[in-house]
Write a protein that holds these residues in place. Structure first.
Motif, PDB file in Angstrom:
ATOM      1  N   SER A 159     -48.711 -53.160  38.797  1.00 29.36           N
ATOM      2  CA  SER A 159     -49.696 -52.764  36.984  1.00 29.36           C
ATOM      3  C   SER A 159     -48.913 -53.447  36.001  1.00 29.36           C
ATOM      4  CB  SER A 159     -49.864 -51.981  37.355  1.00 29.36           C
ATOM      5  OG  SER A 159     -50.453 -51.037  38.327  1.00 29.36           O
ATOM      6  N   ASP A 160     -50.100 -53.340  35.418  1.00 30.86           N
ATOM      7  CA  ASP A 160     -49.257 -54.137  33.988  1.00 30.86           C
ATOM      8  C   ASP A 160     -49.448 -52.954  32.776  1.00 30.86           C
ATOM      9  OD1 ASP A 160     -50.246 -56.132  31.734  1.00 30.86           O
ATOM     10  OD2 ASP A 160     -49.533 -57.515  32.401  1.00 30.86           O
ATOM     11  N   LEU A 161     -48.372 -53.106  32.386  1.00 23.40           N
ATOM     12  CA  LEU A 161     -48.762 -51.858  31.318  1.00 23.40           C
ATOM     13  C   LEU A 161     -47.890 -52.479  29.829  1.00 23.40           C
ATOM     14  CD1 LEU A 161     -46.988 -48.899  33.909  1.00 23.40           C
ATOM     15  CD2 LEU A 161     -49.824 -49.690  33.509  1.00 23.40           C
ATOM     16  N   ARG A 162     -48.561 -51.357  29.106  1.00 19.23           N
ATOM     17  CA  ARG A 162     -48.076 -51.901  27.686  1.00 19.23           C
ATOM     18  C   ARG A 162     -48.060 -50.244  27.058  1.00 19.23           C
ATOM     19  NH1 ARG A 162     -49.879 -55.098  22.414  1.00 19.23           N
ATOM     20  NH2 ARG A 162     -48.663 -56.207  24.059  1.00 19.23           N
ATOM     21  N   ILE A 163     -46.752 -49.271  27.068  1.00 20.62           N
ATOM     22  CA  ILE A 163     -46.222 -48.261  26.883  1.00 20.62           C
ATOM     23  C   ILE A 163     -45.871 -48.414  25.037  1.00 20.62           C
ATOM     24  CG2 ILE A 163     -45.487 -46.361  26.677  1.00 20.62           C
ATOM     25  CD1 ILE A 163     -44.818 -47.239  29.572  1.00 20.62           C
ATOM     26  N   LEU A 164     -47.359 -47.487  24.244  1.00 27.51           N
ATOM     27  CA  LEU A 164     -46.906 -47.826  22.807  1.00 27.51           C
ATOM     28  C   LEU A 164     -45.281 -46.345  22.149  1.00 27.51           C
ATOM     29  CD1 LEU A 164     -50.339 -48.368  21.694  1.00 27.51           C
ATOM     30  CD2 LEU A 164     -48.377 -49.645  21.300  1.00 27.51           C
ATOM     31  N   ALA A 258     -36.044 -45.345  25.673  1.00 28.60           N
ATOM     32  CA  ALA A 258     -35.083 -46.064  26.025  1.00 28.60           C
ATOM     33  C   ALA A 258     -34.653 -47.519  25.968  1.00 28.60           C
ATOM     34  CB  ALA A 258     -34.227 -46.056  27.344  1.00 28.60           C
ATOM     35  N   ILE A 259     -35.646 -48.420  25.623  1.00 30.26           N
ATOM     36  CA  ILE A 259     -35.654 -50.218  25.546  1.00 30.26           C
ATOM     37  C   ILE A 259     -35.699 -49.987  23.776  1.00 30.26           C
ATOM     38  CG2 ILE A 259     -37.175 -51.844  25.939  1.00 30.26           C
ATOM     39  CD1 ILE A 259     -37.468 -50.863  28.944  1.00 30.26           C
ATOM     40  N   CYS A 260     -37.049 -49.131  23.578  1.00 31.11           N
ATOM     41  CA  CYS A 260     -37.484 -49.249  22.229  1.00 31.11           C
ATOM     42  C   CYS A 260     -35.946 -49.151  20.973  1.00 31.11           C
ATOM     43  CB  CYS A 260     -38.424 -47.984  21.538  1.00 31.11           C
ATOM     44  SG  CYS A 260     -39.522 -48.565  19.935  1.00 31.11           S
ATOM     45  N   LYS A 261     -34.991 -47.902  21.424  1.00 30.22           N
ATOM     46  CA  LYS A 261     -33.737 -47.482  20.915  1.00 30.22           C
ATOM     47  C   LYS A 261     -32.789 -48.495  20.918  1.00 30.22           C
ATOM     48  CE  LYS A 261     -30.700 -43.462  20.617  1.00 30.22           C
ATOM     49  NZ  LYS A 261     -30.349 -42.707  21.013  1.00 30.22           N
ATOM     50  N   ALA A 262     -33.426 -49.086  22.468  1.00 29.25           N
ATOM     51  CA  ALA A 262     -31.887 -50.216  22.497  1.00 29.25           C
ATOM     52  C   ALA A 262     -32.385 -51.331  21.797  1.00 29.25           C
ATOM     53  CB  ALA A 262     -31.864 -50.283  24.177  1.00 29.25           C
ATOM     54  N   LEU A 263     -33.168 -51.479  21.390  1.00 24.61           N
ATOM     55  CA  LEU A 263     -33.911 -52.511  20.364  1.00 24.61           C
ATOM     56  C   LEU A 263     -34.038 -52.168  18.860  1.00 24.61           C
ATOM     57  CD1 LEU A 263     -35.980 -55.281  22.730  1.00 24.61           C
ATOM     58  CD2 LEU A 263     -34.049 -55.000  22.153  1.00 24.61           C
ATOM     59  N   GLY A 264     -33.618 -51.413  18.457  1.00 26.89           N
ATOM     60  CA  GLY A 264     -33.626 -51.210  17.532  1.00 26.89           C
ATOM     61  C   GLY A 264     -34.501 -50.874  16.340  1.00 26.89           C
ATOM     62  N   HIS A 265     -36.020 -50.103  17.363  1.00 28.29           N
ATOM     63  CA  HIS A 265     -37.329 -50.043  16.637  1.00 28.29           C
ATOM     64  C   HIS A 265     -37.551 -48.453  16.758  1.00 28.29           C
ATOM     65  CE1 HIS A 265     -37.553 -53.993  18.062  1.00 28.29           C
ATOM     66  NE2 HIS A 265     -38.839 -54.579  17.195  1.00 28.29           N
ATOM     67  N   ARG A 266     -37.891 -48.058  15.632  1.00 27.03           N
ATOM     68  CA  ARG A 266     -39.164 -47.120  15.584  1.00 27.03           C
ATOM     69  C   ARG A 266     -40.535 -46.886  16.658  1.00 27.03           C
ATOM     70  NH1 ARG A 266     -39.296 -44.568   9.983  1.00 27.03           N
ATOM     71  NH2 ARG A 266     -40.351 -43.117  10.628  1.00 27.03           N
ATOM     72  N   TYR A 267     -41.177 -48.751  16.123  1.00 24.04           N
ATOM     73  CA  TYR A 267     -41.635 -48.320  16.974  1.00 24.04           C
ATOM     74  C   TYR A 267     -42.482 -50.077  17.207  1.00 24.04           C
ATOM     75  CZ  TYR A 267     -46.809 -48.559  17.104  1.00 24.04           C
ATOM     76  OH  TYR A 267     -48.807 -49.273  16.913  1.00 24.04           O
ATOM     77  N   ALA A 268     -43.093 -49.715  18.758  1.00 26.47           N
ATOM     78  CA  ALA A 268     -43.066 -50.561  19.485  1.00 26.47           C
ATOM     79  C   ALA A 268     -44.067 -50.617  20.417  1.00 26.47           C
ATOM     80  CB  ALA A 268     -41.922 -51.049  19.544  1.00 26.47           C
ATOM     81  N   GLY A 269     -45.223 -51.809  20.959  1.00 31.52           N
ATOM     82  CA  GLY A 269     -45.191 -51.644  22.335  1.00 31.52           C
ATOM     83  C   GLY A 269     -44.332 -52.204  23.612  1.00 31.52           C
ATOM     84  N   ILE A 270     -44.255 -51.315  24.345  1.00 31.43           N
ATOM     85  CA  ILE A 270     -43.208 -51.855  25.475  1.00 31.43           C
ATOM     86  C   ILE A 270     -44.247 -52.812  26.733  1.00 31.43           C
ATOM     87  CG2 ILE A 270     -41.146 -51.467  26.849  1.00 31.43           C
ATOM     88  CD1 ILE A 270     -40.579 -51.562  24.155  1.00 31.43           C
ATOM     89  N   ASP A 271     -43.860 -53.726  26.952  1.00 29.46           N
ATOM     90  CA  ASP A 271     -44.955 -54.414  27.837  1.00 29.46           C
ATOM     91  C   ASP A 271     -44.170 -54.496  29.463  1.00 29.46           C
ATOM     92  OD1 ASP A 271     -46.720 -54.474  26.235  1.00 29.46           O
ATOM     93  OD2 ASP A 271     -46.899 -56.388  25.817  1.00 29.46           O
ATOM     94  N   LEU A 272     -44.702 -53.732  30.303  1.00 31.67           N
ATOM     95  CA  LEU A 272     -43.945 -54.503  31.495  1.00 31.67           C
ATOM     96  C   LEU A 272     -44.664 -54.236  33.143  1.00 31.67           C
ATOM     97  CD1 LEU A 272     -43.972 -51.125  32.424  1.00 31.67           C
ATOM     98  CD2 LEU A 272     -42.145 -50.440  31.252  1.00 31.67           C
ATOM     99  N   ILE A 273     -43.997 -54.224  33.722  1.00 32.59           N
ATOM    100  CA  ILE A 273     -44.740 -54.460  35.549  1.00 32.59           C
ATOM    101  C   ILE A 273     -44.502 -53.562  36.221  1.00 32.59           C
ATOM    102  CG2 ILE A 273     -45.306 -55.865  37.412  1.00 32.59           C
ATOM    103  CD1 ILE A 273     -47.154 -56.858  35.001  1.00 32.59           C
ATOM    104  N   SER A 274     -45.196 -52.771  36.748  1.00 31.19           N
ATOM    105  CA  SER A 274     -44.040 -51.772  37.814  1.00 31.19           C
ATOM    106  C   SER A 274     -45.429 -51.786  39.481  1.00 31.19           C
ATOM    107  CB  SER A 274     -44.440 -50.430  37.115  1.00 31.19           C
ATOM    108  OG  SER A 274     -44.045 -49.256  37.611  1.00 31.19           O
ATOM    109  N   GLU A 275     -44.707 -51.389  40.004  1.00 28.04           N
ATOM    110  CA  GLU A 275     -45.826 -51.395  41.130  1.00 28.04           C
ATOM    111  C   GLU A 275     -45.786 -50.126  41.414  1.00 28.04           C
ATOM    112  OE1 GLU A 275     -45.926 -54.799  44.534  1.00 28.04           O
ATOM    113  OE2 GLU A 275     -43.837 -54.343  44.191  1.00 28.04           O
ATOM    114  N   THR A 276     -45.223 -49.469  41.133  1.00 24.75           N
ATOM    115  CA  THR A 276     -45.887 -47.727  41.106  1.00 24.75           C
ATOM    116  C   THR A 276     -45.481 -47.054  40.081  1.00 24.75           C
ATOM    117  OG1 THR A 276     -43.396 -47.283  41.868  1.00 24.75           O
ATOM    118  CG2 THR A 276     -45.270 -47.739  44.168  1.00 24.75           C
ATOM    119  N   PRO A 277     -46.101 -46.920  38.953  1.00 23.84           N
ATOM    120  CA  PRO A 277     -46.235 -46.244  37.713  1.00 23.84           C
ATOM    121  C   PRO A 277     -45.790 -45.115  38.122  1.00 23.84           C
ATOM    122  CG  PRO A 277     -47.510 -47.464  37.236  1.00 23.84           C
ATOM    123  CD  PRO A 277     -46.826 -48.141  38.853  1.00 23.84           C
ATOM    124  N   GLU A 278     -46.134 -43.915  39.033  1.00 26.16           N
ATOM    125  CA  GLU A 278     -46.687 -42.933  38.946  1.00 26.16           C
ATOM    126  C   GLU A 278     -45.569 -42.554  39.497  1.00 26.16           C
ATOM    127  OE1 GLU A 278     -48.452 -44.693  42.776  1.00 26.16           O
ATOM    128  OE2 GLU A 278     -48.525 -45.676  40.453  1.00 26.16           O
TER     129      GLU A 278
END
Length: 326
Positions: A159-164, A258-278
């Motif tokens: 599944s193609d996800l964007r997490i804000l 954690a990804i947002c923090k690792a890259l030094g962002h306060r606000y971001a959209g994290i785009d990722l793929i997950s087969e079982t996001p739930e």
């Protein structure tokens, strides 16, 4: 977004100064005289360096991989003229850079399909999916005439996800579906595509996607048959997104934060793929991080989506100005 911002500033008594020609850039003036600038969906929230890193897909994935996050197998390649110039000016750097030939070998080693995308760019422009060497050769020849660097990635199923994410909290998670039409047994693929807002059926990526599915523009899909038109799932290209904020696991949300923090962002959209996001502990792969995620296309899907976008932007504006609307 500008209308939402204008309403926010009016309610809080904050002067909003916009570029008169387009209204797409400007600043909010706070009570103490501080100015918070914006351009489109770029806000004065993330540090400049962090935002620049996010704009470079290879840097983003490299730093995330270093920190132990899961990313797709990828190879950064450069155009011939870029490599030729560096071989003369900075041969020690050129020695570690890759060419189109390296991309072909990479694809053979990792297996097809692979995605090729500009290393810097937004809204899915010039993103292509290739299933064979000959197609990859043609795509590289074409794209390297228009882009100085490309990222070649192994395709990842799921599944193609964007997490804000904003200040350590997930505001919205979207499941993005590919740009597609659904057959009715009567109209051709091309006729069906006319109903999709934002899709350019003459986009050179459409025909290869149809060929991959054994179809052409004049083909008449069976009733209920789904036909994908583009390889990318960007909303700006006509894709559809569904809210899955309450469906994805807390584990995956924590990873996005954690990804947002690792890259030094306060606000971001994290785009990722997950087969079982739930599922807790499910596999994932980070595709990219967007420091200025746009929501206009999602808002245009319906009244419910518009209200969600308004709520997201209200939170963003609160963070930008120091106000608290809750």
């Amino acid at each position: 977004m500008q209308r939402i911002l204008a309403g926010y500033c009016a309610r809080h008594g904050l002067p909003l100064i916009c570029d008169e020609s387009s209204g797409q850039a400007g600043f909010i003036q706070l009570e103490d005289g501080t100015r918070r600038f914006f351009r489109g969906s770029h806000f004065d929230l993330n540090p400049l360096g962090a935002a620049e890193i996010a704009d470079d897909k290879a840097y983003t994935l490299g730093f995330l991989k270093r920190d132990g996050y899961s990313v797709p197998d990828s190879l950064l390649i450069h155009a011939f003229d870029v490599l030729a110039g560096l071989r003369v000016q900075k041969p020690e750097i050129a020695e570690h850079m890759h060419s189109a030939e390296d991309a072909l070998q990479f694809a053979e080693n990792t297996g097809y399909p692979v995605f090729v995308k500009p290393n810097s760019g937004q809204e899915g422009e010039d993103v292509v999916r290739l299933d064979a060497r000959a197609n990859l050769e043609r795509a590289l020849t074409d794209l390297l005439m228009r882009h100085s660097s490309l990222l070649v990635q192994k395709a990842i199923p799921g599944s193609d996800l964007r997490i804000l994410v904003l200040d350590g909290e997930v505001l919205l998670a979207l499941h993005r579906q590919p740009v597609h039409v659904t057959g009715d047994g009567e109209r051709s693929v091309e006729e069906l595509a006319f109903s999709i807002t934002g899709i350019n059926f003459r986009d050179p990526r459409v025909e290869p996607e149809l060929t991959r599915q054994g179809l052409g523009p004049a083909s008449i899909p069976e009733e209920g048959q789904t036909v994908e038109l583009l390889p990318n799932k960007n909303l700006s290209a006509g894709a559809i997104a569904h809210d899955v904020t309450d469906q994805i696991s807390d584990d995956l949300k924590a990873t996005a934060i954690a990804i947002c923090k690792a890259l030094g962002h306060r606000y971001a959209g994290i785009d990722l793929i997950s087969e079982t996001p739930e599922q807790t502990g499910g596999s994932y792969a980070v595709l990219e991080v967007n420091a200025a995620p746009g929501l206009n296309r999602y808002a245009a899907q319906g009244e419910t989506e518009l209200q969600q976008v308004i709520e997201v932007y209200e939170r963003v504006f609160d963070a930008l100005t120091g106000h608290n609307s809750q």
